[in-house]
Design an enzyme around this catalytic site. Structure first.
Site, PDB file in Angstrom:
ATOM      1  N   HIS A  15       0.791  -1.227   0.000  1.00  0.00           N
ATOM      2  CA  HIS A  15       0.000   0.000   0.000  1.00  0.00           C
ATOM      3  C   HIS A  15       0.827   1.284   0.000  1.00  0.00           C
ATOM      4  O   HIS A  15       0.276   2.377  -0.064  1.00  0.00           O
ATOM      5  CB  HIS A  15      -1.000   0.007   1.168  1.00  0.00           C
ATOM      6  CG  HIS A  15      -0.407   0.297   2.512  1.00  0.00           C
ATOM      7  ND1 HIS A  15      -0.551   1.514   3.136  1.00  0.00           N
ATOM      8  CD2 HIS A  15       0.296  -0.482   3.357  1.00  0.00           C
ATOM      9  CE1 HIS A  15       0.042   1.472   4.316  1.00  0.00           C
ATOM     10  NE2 HIS A  15       0.559   0.272   4.471  1.00  0.00           N
ATOM     11  N   CYS A  42       1.524   4.978  11.954  1.00  0.00           N
ATOM     12  CA  CYS A  42       1.389   3.820  12.838  1.00  0.00           C
ATOM     13  C   CYS A  42       1.545   4.184  14.304  1.00  0.00           C
ATOM     14  O   CYS A  42       1.245   3.392  15.183  1.00  0.00           O
ATOM     15  CB  CYS A  42       2.427   2.756  12.468  1.00  0.00           C
ATOM     16  SG  CYS A  42       2.168   2.062  10.827  1.00  0.00           S
TER      17      CYS A  42
END
Length: 379
Positions: A197, A320
């Site tokens: 991705h 993240c």
């Protein structure tokens, strides 16, 4: 105007990859492990995607590509698998203070299992001292894990140089931010983690390249897929789309890189000219896909949401870890103060961005910073 400048967090899936995923989901939906014709067709798709991606690493008779669910799983597989295989004779791991959480948290986990972790420091450009690394290598070192491109600053680590001096130690690199931007065949790492991705492929698909089939040790067990290294039915729609995205991003890599370099330089120059009291945290020789800048006497989170109201998407750091409280561990390791870190914004580009978009960003960014400072919002 909508402007997306958070491509280090994720990218838009390209039409070719999306079409391929749809094709597999609706027509080529067989299980690659099945023996009938649908299974054979699926197995061929899996083989084609593997070859397409593996070619970016130079191939080789013993080299392999193991598909996973993400870059995070690939990092875990490389680090935990290597440590479990070698811990009886070597129980030390060398890494850096600025790795992605997928590496740092895995190392913390292994510390609880008895591993000895050595964390290398970085300088103000987010780069390690190669001599410090060399001095830390011993006969007890099982693994060196150093990322290729830092996800917050774009700084490029000397992975090829590390490969030259590591001796018999296994070298792993998290190349999630480098794949699709740099040549992989020059890294010479033993284990390389990548993700779909980040290169206009779908989420939920990653891979780990291994220079030799003997290096990996599985951390998932079950049906024996991926030659026993990663059990679980393969995500064929994602994998096939990953292969298409890889082919597309590398077929015109020079043009894409030049375009992104121009965008980076343009925004960097514009910020330098239009906004006072700034500090660029990305060195000049960083991977051009990332530009990190501290806008002093501001709070980046406030600026981010102001830009979002104007249709501009940026980041304050790694997607993240952005939900966690506290300063960026990367910028902190580089020696930045709390106030410098609090004003840090990351712009990350794709070849689809335009100069007109950046002009709009500069205008709205200047307005946001001016209003923030004028109101005395900084505490």
């Amino acid at each position: 105007m909508q402007v997306y400048l958070d491509n280090s967090a994720t990218t838009k899936v390209c039409k070719e990859a999306a079409d391929k995923a749809y094709e597999i989901m609706t027509e080529g939906y067989g299980n690659p492990s099945s023996l009938h014709s649908f299974g054979n067709k699926a197995a061929k798709e899996l083989k084609n995607a593997r070859k397409t991606i593996l070619d970016r690493f130079g191939g080789g008779n013993k080299s392999q590509l193991i598909f996973t669910s993400s870059g995070t799983e690939s990092d875990n597989m490389a680090i935990i698998g290597t440590f479990n295989r070698l811990k009886r004779r070597a129980d030390e791991i060398i890494t850096t203070q600025v790795e992605h959480p997928a590496v740092l948290e895995t190392c913390k986990y292994l510390e609880k299992q008895g591993a000895k972790i050595k964390y290398l420091s970085v300088d103000s450009d987010c780069k390690i001292d190669i001599d410090e690394l060399s001095s830390e290598i011993s006969d007890k070192t099982a693994l060196i894990s150093v990322m290729t491109v830092n996800n917050e600053t774009g700084s490029i680590m000397p992975v090829s140089r590390i490969a030259e001096l590591k001796g018999n130690v296994i070298l792993h690199t998290d190349a999630v931010q480098a794949f699709g931007k740099l040549r992989m065949d020059k890294l010479n790492a033993d284990l390389i983690s990548i993700s779909s991705h980040k290169i206009n492929g779908p989420k939920g698909t990653g891979a780990i390249y291994t220079k030799s089939s003997e290096l990996l040790s599985p951390i998932l067990h079950g049906g024996g897929q991926e030659k026993g290294y990663r059990s679980g039915t393969e995500n064929l729609p994602g994998i096939a789309a990953f292969g298409v995205a890889t082919e597309k991003v590398y077929e015109n890599i020079e043009v894409r890189t030049k375009k992104i370099e121009e965008l980076n330089k343009y925004l960097r120059k514009g910020i330098e000219e239009e906004i006072e009291d700034i500090r660029f945290n990305s060195p000049i020789d960083a991977c051009p896909s990332v530009l990190n800048v501290s806008i002093l006497s501001t709070r980046a989170e406030v600026i981010l949401h102001r830009l979002e109201q104007e249709g501009i998407m940026v980041s304050t750091g790694s997607a993240c870890s952005s939900g966690k409280k506290g300063d960026s561990h990367v910028l902190k390791a580089m020696g930045l103060s709390h106030k410098d870190i609090e004003g840090a914004i990351r712009f990350s580009f794709s070849a689809e961005n335009t100069i007109d978009e950046l002009d709009y960003v500069l205008c709205k960014l200047k307005d946001a910073v001016t209003d923030f400072r004028k109101l005395g919002s900084f505490r």
